[in-house]
Motif scaffolding. Structure first.
Motif, PDB file in Angstrom:
ATOM      1  N   UNK A   1      -1.149  64.458  59.338  1.00  0.00           N
ATOM      2  CA  UNK A   1      -2.724  64.769  60.729  1.00  0.00           C
ATOM      3  C   UNK A   1      -3.068  63.713  61.090  1.00  0.00           C
ATOM      4  N   UNK A   2      -2.298  63.224  61.187  1.00  0.00           N
ATOM      5  CA  UNK A   2      -3.152  61.084  62.397  1.00  0.00           C
ATOM      6  C   UNK A   2      -2.124  60.182  62.201  1.00  0.00           C
ATOM      7  N   UNK A   3      -2.579  58.944  62.752  1.00  0.00           N
ATOM      8  CA  UNK A   3      -1.164  58.414  62.899  1.00  0.00           C
ATOM      9  C   UNK A   3      -0.915  57.860  62.354  1.00  0.00           C
ATOM     10  N   UNK A   4      -0.234  57.205  61.923  1.00  0.00           N
ATOM     11  CA  UNK A   4       1.049  56.708  59.975  1.00  0.00           C
ATOM     12  C   UNK A   4       1.413  55.425  60.488  1.00  0.00           C
ATOM     13  N   UNK A   5       1.746  54.299  59.393  1.00  0.00           N
ATOM     14  CA  UNK A   5       2.744  53.261  59.708  1.00  0.00           C
ATOM     15  C   UNK A   5       2.822  53.667  58.549  1.00  0.00           C
ATOM     16  N   UNK A   6       3.589  51.295  58.422  1.00  0.00           N
ATOM     17  CA  UNK A   6       5.291  52.313  57.517  1.00  0.00           C
ATOM     18  C   UNK A   6       4.435  51.458  56.233  1.00  0.00           C
ATOM     19  N   UNK A   7       4.273  51.878  54.867  1.00  0.00           N
ATOM     20  CA  UNK A   7       3.873  51.361  53.716  1.00  0.00           C
ATOM     21  C   UNK A   7       5.124  50.457  53.327  1.00  0.00           C
ATOM     22  N   UNK A   8       6.261  50.907  52.858  1.00  0.00           N
ATOM     23  CA  UNK A   8       7.723  51.040  52.825  1.00  0.00           C
ATOM     24  C   UNK A   8       8.672  51.488  52.898  1.00  0.00           C
ATOM     25  N   UNK A   9       9.448  50.380  53.609  1.00  0.00           N
ATOM     26  CA  UNK A   9      10.732  51.251  53.920  1.00  0.00           C
ATOM     27  C   UNK A   9      11.902  50.039  53.181  1.00  0.00           C
ATOM     28  N   UNK A  10      13.159  51.605  52.390  1.00  0.00           N
ATOM     29  CA  UNK A  10      14.021  50.854  51.547  1.00  0.00           C
ATOM     30  C   UNK A  10      15.294  51.754  51.097  1.00  0.00           C
ATOM     31  N   UNK A  11      16.582  51.256  51.197  1.00  0.00           N
ATOM     32  CA  UNK A  11      17.841  51.194  51.295  1.00  0.00           C
ATOM     33  C   UNK A  11      17.881  51.593  49.245  1.00  0.00           C
ATOM     34  N   UNK A  12      18.221  52.379  48.639  1.00  0.00           N
ATOM     35  CA  UNK A  12      17.930  52.757  47.190  1.00  0.00           C
ATOM     36  C   UNK A  12      19.386  53.087  46.987  1.00  0.00           C
ATOM     37  N   UNK A  13      20.588  51.799  46.160  1.00  0.00           N
ATOM     38  CA  UNK A  13      21.900  52.286  46.504  1.00  0.00           C
ATOM     39  C   UNK A  13      22.361  53.156  45.554  1.00  0.00           C
ATOM     40  N   UNK A  14      21.910  53.221  45.013  1.00  0.00           N
ATOM     41  CA  UNK A  14      22.446  53.597  43.269  1.00  0.00           C
ATOM     42  C   UNK A  14      24.306  53.561  42.926  1.00  0.00           C
ATOM     43  N   UNK A  15      24.696  52.609  42.882  1.00  0.00           N
ATOM     44  CA  UNK A  15      26.096  52.313  43.112  1.00  0.00           C
ATOM     45  C   UNK A  15      26.675  52.705  42.509  1.00  0.00           C
ATOM     46  N   UNK A  16      27.613  53.583  43.269  1.00  0.00           N
ATOM     47  CA  UNK A  16      29.036  54.145  41.569  1.00  0.00           C
ATOM     48  C   UNK A  16      29.588  53.142  40.222  1.00  0.00           C
ATOM     49  N   UNK A  17      29.002  54.384  39.045  1.00  0.00           N
ATOM     50  CA  UNK A  17      29.244  53.269  37.693  1.00  0.00           C
ATOM     51  C   UNK A  17      28.349  52.685  37.479  1.00  0.00           C
ATOM     52  N   UNK A  18      27.181  52.329  38.548  1.00  0.00           N
ATOM     53  CA  UNK A  18      26.494  50.990  37.834  1.00  0.00           C
ATOM     54  C   UNK A  18      24.890  51.177  38.324  1.00  0.00           C
ATOM     55  N   UNK A  19      24.845  52.128  39.133  1.00  0.00           N
ATOM     56  CA  UNK A  19      23.170  52.487  39.576  1.00  0.00           C
ATOM     57  C   UNK A  19      22.504  52.884  38.946  1.00  0.00           C
ATOM     58  N   UNK A  20      21.777  52.042  38.281  1.00  0.00           N
ATOM     59  CA  UNK A  20      20.489  52.432  37.279  1.00  0.00           C
ATOM     60  C   UNK A  20      19.292  53.912  37.557  1.00  0.00           C
ATOM     61  N   UNK A  21      18.900  54.358  36.792  1.00  0.00           N
ATOM     62  CA  UNK A  21      18.139  55.408  36.584  1.00  0.00           C
ATOM     63  C   UNK A  21      16.607  54.900  37.463  1.00  0.00           C
TER      64      UNK A  21
END
Lengths: 266, 266
Positions: free
Chosen positions: A86-106
């Motif tokens: 209900x009002x204007x917003x700004x970006x608090x956080x921006x990210x790509x979470x990769x969660x890679x095959x076999x290796x991506x952790x919890x």
């Protein structure tokens, strides 16, 4: 893009909303190409898995990549959040979470607002996450697990976990999670690349490791009302942004245009 | 219990067969009660999670618990395996895998026969696993992930993983798993407590950690043809049994009888 009354009701009751296939294969394609370049970079914003070179998270890539600069101002992502908050917003956080095959952790059980209030002194839980799947998300490659309705529990007591994974997080204890899940159950929204998932900043969620042979990249935008800006700057600026300028969305075809420009110049 | 021609065909093609709700709530109840007693025991057979007191596996509990003694000779479990392997069988390994709520750790990608041939010199892959769910198994509490049809790849090259979890296992490399899963996909059979899951000793499988607030106990019987008995005794006898006596099944109501006896004496 505006949400329907049914969408708004579901989001209010469940604390999350899944919208399958909202970005086209062409749009996802350009995002995937740029993601590869980003994760090849050696910079502080690109965090690796614990004790490994495997990428975990690329923070703030809207500040150093053109495709993600456009995505961070995309009307399909910004408009629904402005509608809800209900009002204007700004970006608090921006990210790509990769969660890679076999290796991506919890990621352990947590509320995002738990970290934002403890670390950043965000005054109120008037912020919202909205995400885009860059890969097909299946039950096997580490989907987000959500406890429906848990946003209504308010902001729960949390502990600062600095050891389990490579990224410090304010996490919830087992008894709290069990009580909420016994009541609300668990869901894990899955769907094709290009799908969108929105969730309240107080929703209780986690995600398991990815043991599958398939990557699971998701882009997360954490948008906050400009009048709810954070008060404390202890985390790096690329993790908790300090530019509170209201976001003005770009045109709906901004990613399509970029894809075509790059196809011409390639 | 005999398997139907459809069951036999599915097992031959896919390498696994899921049979929901084959044990009654009364039968599951007595198994769950006895499981609690077993995991409270301090003995070598009861293995804990890495660096923790949380139970991971109770080996050979058919040798020290009456309910599991009966389960190990249950006709619903033994008969179908005799039918498939075409001859008398003995118990090569018997265990409850606990996969405790929040704490239960993963099992890496492997074929069971890889361990049996490397560690125990089992001559041929003429053995079969058959399991009973003691809890509801959901997508959230660490279900087995199976690559359908992977048993047809034969016995694959494996490496001895002695570090990832508390239990040493011959595990497969990423390229092998990726190639098989790109062809066969992944499935994770889920269903209520009392369900049965059979799988070939060369099926490629794994299971993720359990981040949910709900336990996921499964009993596994590894049955081997008596003429395919192991040749090498390097592992403890409670892990790789050395009693090659053919199993004679008990009556179908053996667990029901025990439940009623214990209800009377309680």
């Amino acid at each position: 893009m505006q949400l329907s009354p049914d969408h708004l009701r579901a989001l209010d009751e469940q604390g999350y909303l899944f919208l399958p296939s909202r970005f086209t294969p062409e749009e996802v394609g350009i995002l995937r190409e740029h993601r590869e370049r980003i994760f090849a970079m050696e910079r502080a914003e690109v965090v690796r898995e614990k004790g490994s070179a495997v990428p975990r998270t690329a923070f703030a890539c809207q500040t150093y990549d053109e495709a993600y600069r456009r995505l961070a101002r995309h009307p399909r992502l910004v408009d629904p959040v402005v509608q809800i908050l209900g009002g204007p917003v700004y970006m608090h956080q921006f990210k790509i979470n990769a969660k890679a095959a076999f290796e991506g952790d919890q990621w352990q059980w947590h509320q995002d607002y738990g970290t934002w209030v403890n670390d950043d002194r965000m005054p109120e839980p008037r912020a919202m996450n909205i995400s885009v799947f860059l890969d097909d998300v299946t039950p096997f490659n580490g989907p987000l697990m959500i406890i429906p309705g848990s946003h209504r529990a308010g902001t729960l007591r949390a502990s600062h976990d600095t050891t389990t994974t490579s990224y410090p997080l304010w996490t919830l204890d087992h008894a709290t999670v069990r009580a909420l899940a016994d009541r609300g159950g668990l869901v894990a929204p899955t769907g094709p690349a290009g799908s969108m998932l929105m969730f309240h900043c107080n929703i209780v969620h986690a995600s398991p490791a990815n043991m599958s042979p398939w990557d699971r990249n998701i882009v997360y935008l954490s948008l906050n009302r400009t009048d709810n800006a954070i008060r404390q700057f202890t985390r790096p600026e690329y993790i908790a942004h300090r530019d509170f300028t209201p976001i003005v969305p770009l045109a709906d075809d901004t990613l399509q245009m970029l894809a075509r420009e790059e196809a011409v110049t390639a």
